[in-house]
Design an enzyme around this catalytic site. Structure first.
Site, PDB file in Angstrom:
ATOM      1  N   ASP A   1       0.847  -1.070  -0.230  1.00 58.20           N
ATOM      2  CA  ASP A   1       0.002  -0.041   0.010  1.00 58.20           C
ATOM      3  C   ASP A   1       0.791   1.130  -0.092  1.00 58.20           C
ATOM      4  O   ASP A   1       0.805   2.163   0.846  1.00 58.20           O
ATOM      5  CB  ASP A   1      -0.810   0.048   1.138  1.00 58.20           C
TER       6      ASP A   1
ATOM      7  N   ASP B   1      -5.723  -3.404  12.000  1.00 60.20           N
ATOM      8  CA  ASP B   1      -5.725  -2.059  12.834  1.00 60.20           C
ATOM      9  C   ASP B   1      -5.083  -2.401  14.318  1.00 60.20           C
ATOM     10  O   ASP B   1      -5.383  -3.611  15.025  1.00 60.20           O
ATOM     11  CB  ASP B   1      -7.297  -1.622  13.011  1.00 60.20           C
TER      12      ASP B   1
ATOM     13  N   ARG C   1       2.123  14.181   9.301  1.00 62.01           N
ATOM     14  CA  ARG C   1       0.710  14.013   8.873  1.00 62.01           C
ATOM     15  C   ARG C   1       0.212  12.681   9.411  1.00 62.01           C
ATOM     16  O   ARG C   1       0.753  11.715   9.452  1.00 62.01           O
ATOM     17  CB  ARG C   1       0.810  13.690   7.316  1.00 62.01           C
TER      18      ARG C   1
ATOM     19  N   ASP D   1      -1.908   9.909   9.479  1.00 58.50           N
ATOM     20  CA  ASP D   1      -2.738   8.941   8.541  1.00 58.50           C
ATOM     21  C   ASP D   1      -4.125   8.557   9.138  1.00 58.50           C
ATOM     22  O   ASP D   1      -3.984   8.083  10.412  1.00 58.50           O
ATOM     23  CB  ASP D   1      -1.730   8.081   8.080  1.00 58.50           C
TER      24      ASP D   1
ATOM     25  N   GLU E   1      -5.097  13.551   8.749  1.00 58.55           N
ATOM     26  CA  GLU E   1      -5.910  13.082   7.608  1.00 58.55           C
ATOM     27  C   GLU E   1      -7.329  12.543   7.835  1.00 58.55           C
ATOM     28  O   GLU E   1      -7.297  11.475   8.515  1.00 58.55           O
ATOM     29  CB  GLU E   1      -4.912  12.217   6.692  1.00 58.55           C
TER      30      GLU E   1
END
Ligand code: GLC
Length: 633
Positions: free
Chosen positions: A107, A217, A245, A247, A289
């Site tokens: 990913d 997760d 950032r 995510d 984000e």
């Protein structure tokens, strides 16, 4: 030289190069840290400047795709360092690095298998520090992606967790006996995944994942996970990063009967994180984000005690919608529905990024419209959005690109430019997933676009070679040589933007105008907050909040009127500028004065996709216009 703390080590526990026994025992639980020498290098800090992120232009960069310094086929940190001259020349203030951690790369690196070091292809911690030193020396800050929500299934934590029900990390991830729990939680990658649960035969249980099934997760109900991930934050901030950032931040917790997004527990965790950052690392930034509606988005600022910044996701597709419909309504609607944000917070706004042009936060009807307008081939669809770069989305229309950037650079928020979009680089929709928009940066017409001297077959992705957007047609070298290039245009407009603090920190007022294709607003200096009650002087007159603040001409602190024509045809507009009566608009690209604003409406004509930025001067004086161009003064 400072001694950075090891992951999971509290500041109060910091001992120096030789860790005590309990500390050493704890290190063993964090495999990445074992590779670290006792004392790590720490980058030079950036020059302190409170609230710098509100005045910054961000540049999102894929290290793997930027410049390959060791010619192994992938860009690296040494390559990024080598290109700092270019980034400084362009005039950006803060770089955002996509994930640089070890990863099986299923990913794009958001599937992390070790949080405490750098992917070997991209370099080492020393390379990162050398790069940060050099960036900071030039006044450029650097933030990096931090994926808190999940890991790769290859991460040793998950390898252990999935191995049995009673290992020491058994509850570091979210496990359940069936796949029926939390049915209200949507599947994010709808085109690839059918459920948020995947079965693990070794445990006879299912694990939870909001994204790909290879990205389990983490379980934030487990304090060990929280402390470890806070250790990750400390680790990189100690090294000298200017922030993160964050995510996929809305999904950190789950709860029965909810969608598992934006839960109070998630906000509580972010408040804790912010407290920690503020206490030890002033001047750093947390950028969320969160692909959410504005009313949920603003919660990520908290009361100014969660994230400093947050991407304005719903604004982005509406910029594309507005220019296709040739109407400002999608923009005025979303801006009207965007609540005020706490002082010292800031939106991050963008046109394109490393992901698809997401259509999650539009109505179904709007989604159909966007797909009908922008998807020429079903291969361009990615997840719920469109996997294309800016230029091909606009059919290569430069004037339209300038218009979109003009709005990006003048709307409230700090703009984020995606690497290559300053050249109007293209995409390759035949590549899988979002690799379509992650091809190598195009530096020159040389082999591999000047990105790498490796054999073509060795490159992490093929560079674009088509006649329209290929590296022979679109590259930095050619555009630097051509003063009329898009690259030069963007650099010039950034230079202008830099002179006006109002673009970063000013207020925003829509200007009414009968023509629906014209989108106009004023960015004006915010009057300083009145002193607290007790400290006011008896007779001092506080400025009324609506009062325009008067500044000497040409100082860059006057209000700026921005007028944009969203139509492909020339338009005339009558603007209601009564509030600014008596001021003279001076156009910022050429510093040319226009007619003074009078008592009635103010007429402006704009060419196809044209725009004007005007400084609204109270008095014209020598120096506020260009002599000879600006007329006799
Ligand atoms: C974020 C990233 C995206 C990634 C996803 C899952 O949304 O921007 O690229 O696929 O997280 O990690």
């Amino acid at each position: 030289m400072a001694v950075p703390r090891r992951p999971n080590q509290r500041r109060s526990e910091q001992r120096g190069p030789v860790a005590g026994r309990p500390e050493r025992r704890r290190q063993g639980r964090f495999p990445g840290s074992l590779r670290l020498p006792g004392i790590r290098p720490v980058a030079l800090p950036a020059r302190e400047a409170a609230g710098w992120y509100r005045r910054s232009v961000f540049y999102e960069v894929l290290t793997r795709g930027f410049f390959d310094a060791n010619n192994d086929g992938a860009g690296d940190l040494a390559g990024l360092r080598a290109k700092l001259d270019y980034l400084e020349w362009l005039g950006v203030d803060c770089l955002w690095l996509l994930p640089y951690y070890p990863s099986p790369m299923r990913d794009g690196g958001y599937d992390i298998s070790d949080f405490f070091t750098i992917h070997p292809q991209l370099g080492s911690l020393d390379d990162l520090v050398a790069f940060l030193d050099e960036a900071h020396r030039r006044g450029i800050r650097v933030i990096a992606d931090l994926v808190m929500n999940h890991t790769s299934e290859d991460h040793p934590w998950f390898v252990e967790s999935r191995s049995s029900r009673d290992n020491s990390r058994a509850d570091w991830y979210v496990w359940n006996d069936d796949d029926k729990r939390w049915p209200e939680a949507r599947v994010v990658f709808v085109d690839v995944e059918t459920s948020n649960w995947t079965f693990e035969p070794k445990r006879g249980q299912y694990y939870w994942h909001r994204f790909y099934s290879h990205q389990p997760d983490l379980n934030y109900e487990n304090p060990e996970v929280v402390e470890t991930m806070f250790g990750v934050v400390r680790f990189w901030l100690d090294l000298g990063l200017d922030g993160f950032r964050l995510d996929a931040v809305p999904y950190l917790f789950q709860a029965d009967g909810t969608t598992g997004e934006n839960l109070p527990e998630t906000h509580e965790l972010l408040r804790l994180l912010r407290k920690e950052v503020d206490a030890v690392y002033p001047d750093r930034v947390l950028l969320a984000e969160a692909n959410q509606w504005p009313s949920d988005l603003v919660d990520y600022f908290g009361d100014g005690d969660e994230c400093h910044m947050c991407f304005h996701f719903p604004l982005m597709p509406r910029l594309f919608m507005a220019v296709r419909r040739e109407q400002r309504f999608p923009l005025t609607e979303i801006l009207t529905h965007t609540p005020e944000i706490p002082k010292d917070c800031q939106w991050a706004i963008f046109l394109r990024n490393h992901d698809e042009l997401t259509l999650e936060k539009v109505s179904e009807e709007e989604r159909d419209y966007m797909v009908a307008e922008y998807v020429k081939d079903p291969r361009m669809r990615r997840h719920l959005g469109i996997g294309r770069r800016l230029a091909p989305l606009l059919d290569g229309n430069r004037r339209l690109a300038e218009l979109l950037y003009a709005m990006l650079f003048s709307l409230p928020g700090s703009p984020v430019i995606y690497y290559g979009d300053e050249l109007l680089m293209g995409d390759n929709v035949y590549l899988g997933d979002r690799d379509s928009v992650r091809t190598p940066m195009q530096w020159s017409p040389d082999r591999n676009g000047g990105f790498s001297r490796a054999d073509f077959a060795q490159l992490y992705l093929p560079p674009l070679m088509d006649p329209v957007y290929g590296y022979e047609a679109v590259n930095v070298e050619a555009q630097q040589r051509n003063p009329s290039s898009f690259l030069h245009w963007i650099r010039s407009i950034l230079q202008i933007r830099r002179q006006f603090d109002v673009f970063g920190t000013g207020g925003f007022d829509l200007v009414s105008c009968a023509n629906p294709s014209v989108f106009a607003y004023v960015r004006s200096p915010v009057p300083p907050a009145p002193p607290p009650e007790g400290k006011r002087k008896a007779k001092a007159r506080d400025p009324k909040p609506q009062d325009p603040v008067s500044q000497p001409p040409g100082t860059g602190t006057n209000p700026v009127l921005c007028v944009h024509n969203l139509s492909r045809f020339a338009q005339a507009a009558e603007l209601d500028l009564v509030r600014w009566a008596g001021r003279t608009p001076v156009e910022l690209l050429g510093r040319v004065p226009f007619a003074q604003v009078g008592g009635g409406t103010y007429g402006v004509t704009l060419g196809p996709y044209g725009f004007f930025w005007f400084e609204l001067l109270e008095e014209l004086s020598q120096g506020s216009v260009v002599p000879g161009i600006g007329g006799a003064l």
